[in-house]
Design a protein around this motif. Structure first.
Motif, PDB file in Angstrom:
ATOM      1  N   SER A 179       0.676  -1.216  -0.002  1.00  0.00           N
ATOM      2  CA  SER A 179       0.037  -0.124   0.068  1.00  0.00           C
ATOM      3  C   SER A 179       0.838   1.486   0.070  1.00  0.00           C
ATOM      4  O   SER A 179       0.339   2.404  -0.160  1.00  0.00           O
ATOM      5  N   GLU A 180       2.241   1.195   0.217  1.00  0.00           N
ATOM      6  CA  GLU A 180       2.928   2.114   0.214  1.00  0.00           C
ATOM      7  C   GLU A 180       3.783   2.216  -1.233  1.00  0.00           C
ATOM      8  O   GLU A 180       5.000   2.681  -1.227  1.00  0.00           O
ATOM      9  N   VAL A 181       3.493   1.566  -1.966  1.00  0.00           N
ATOM     10  CA  VAL A 181       3.987   1.551  -3.393  1.00  0.00           C
ATOM     11  C   VAL A 181       3.155   1.979  -4.433  1.00  0.00           C
ATOM     12  O   VAL A 181       1.971   1.596  -4.427  1.00  0.00           O
ATOM     13  N   ASP A 182       3.708   2.950  -5.191  1.00  0.00           N
ATOM     14  CA  ASP A 182       2.653   3.238  -6.540  1.00  0.00           C
ATOM     15  C   ASP A 182       2.872   2.034  -7.730  1.00  0.00           C
ATOM     16  O   ASP A 182       4.061   1.541  -7.854  1.00  0.00           O
ATOM     17  N   ALA A 183       1.810   1.978  -8.490  1.00  0.00           N
ATOM     18  CA  ALA A 183       2.177   1.298  -9.848  1.00  0.00           C
ATOM     19  C   ALA A 183       1.984   2.285 -10.738  1.00  0.00           C
ATOM     20  O   ALA A 183       1.156   3.025 -10.799  1.00  0.00           O
ATOM     21  N   VAL A 184       2.890   2.052 -12.038  1.00  0.00           N
ATOM     22  CA  VAL A 184       2.625   2.674 -13.227  1.00  0.00           C
ATOM     23  C   VAL A 184       2.561   1.986 -14.266  1.00  0.00           C
ATOM     24  O   VAL A 184       3.380   1.012 -14.425  1.00  0.00           O
TER      25      VAL A 184
END
Length: 359
Positions: free
Chosen positions: A5-10
């Motif tokens: 939940s502390e990671v972005d996905a691009v």
């Protein structure tokens, strides 16, 4: 353990999809129906399933289609932001272009046309354990000559990025998924076209940055060609490729509830039948991807082919390894083989194209 939940996905979805024309004349490649859903739905469901909550879509071609389909992402349990490229920026430029939307110190970047079973938990944990600036997902292929390859040392660190060669030193190739430290993304030049594979990654090695390779043997397929698109869709239907969006479906065919399939027709090989399609008696479909509103008439045979929305395939026609554009009308007894492509709205008369002398 990394908290997803502390990671972005691009997800990079700005390409034109030229290898899949004519299908991509009307829709971006990641939005083409694949195992009954837009392809991007499968990738986004995998992202949500691992616990990542925030996604940034880097769009360009027909950008409005993505937001119309996915909205704010809540239907998939995600929060989706959209960034539109005014002009094509390439993979590196596309990553830099979304930097202002990132919320966290770690981002996983996906090419939007790759179907993969990569364990994202393991990928993220390795990235942290190695103290890497970038961690790349690598896969082993039987014939690496068709790809640029990525050798690693005994500690799993990337040593080079090599172009295609007839004598590659490794069978490891770039699988199109990367974990970045946010600080690395912030240093990618903005506002110009840039290749992450040919410029950004080699530049990181030259600067002495830590680039790690995560090698696995899970399912992987680049969906960029008709052959791979058909195979990937069939693998999803048959449960060979993973997708939480299919809720455990596994079988020889996947038929939309609103489609009509007559008794005496045969659907095998991971065939998909779209919304409102009609399949007549005696038709045989093997590994076929049938878009919405298609009519397949009596005795037609479709093998390893994609039939665009609203097209008609006439009685006893044969389509093998072909692509039929939206709204095309293929007359009775036509034979379209070995990579034939018919553009949208084209009409072929009965018997108009044959690969044999019999009628």
């Amino acid at each position: 353990m990394v908290n997803p939940s502390e990671v972005d996905a691009v997800v990079l979805v700005g390409g034109l999809g030229t290898r899949l024309r004519p299908l991509t004349l009307s829709a971006p490649k990641p939005m083409l129906p694949t195992a009954g859903l837009p392809f991007l739905t499968h990738l986004l469901s995998c992202i949500a399933d691992v616990g990542i909550e925030h996604v940034v879509l880097g769009t360009s071609f027909k950008a409005e289609v993505f937001e119309s389909e996915f909205g704010d992402g809540s239907r998939l349990g995600l929060q989706i932001d959209y960034v539109v490229e005014g002009e094509p920026l390439g993979t590196g430029g596309g990553i830099a272009n979304v930097a202002s939307k990132l919320r966290h110190d770690t981002a996983v970047v996906f090419n939007g046309d790759v179907l993969s079973g990569c364990d994202l938990h393991e990928l993220l944990d390795l990235h942290t354990a190695k103290g890497a600036d970038v961690t790349m997902h690598l896969v082993r292929v039987g014939d690496p000559r068709a790809f640029g390859c990525v050798p690693t040392d005994s500690d799993g660190m990337v040593t080079a990025f090599l172009e295609k060669t007839q004598d590659p030193p490794t069978d490891q190739i770039n699988a199109g998924c990367y974990v970045f430290k946010r600080s690395v993304i912030d240093k990618i030049p903005r506002g110009r076209a840039l290749s992450v594979e040919r410029e950004v990654f080699p530049g990181l090695l030259s600067d002495g940055r830590r680039v790690c390779g995560y090698v696995d043997a899970t399912y992987w397929r680049d969906m960029g060609t008709p052959e791979d698109f058909v195979r990937g869709s069939a693998d999803l239907v048959r449960g060979i490729a993973p997708s939480p969006a299919l809720n455990g479906h596994r079988g020889e065919s996947l038929v939309h509830d609103s489609a009509s399939v007559a008794p005496g027709s045969l659907l095998i090989g991971g065939t998909v039948i779209g919304r409102g399609a009609e399949i007549s008696a005696g038709a045989r479909l093997d590994g076929a991807v049938i878009f919405d509103g298609v009519r397949v008439e009596a005795g037609a045979v479709i093998e390893r082919s994609i039939i665009g929305a609203g097209a008609r395939i006439g009685p006893r026609a044969l389509i093998r390894d072909g692509v039929i554009g939206d709204g095309a009308d293929i007359g009775a007894r036509c034979q379209l083989l070995r990579g034939a492509r018919v553009w949208p709205g084209v009409t072929l008369p009965d018997g108009g194209i044959r690969f044999s002398t019999d009628v």
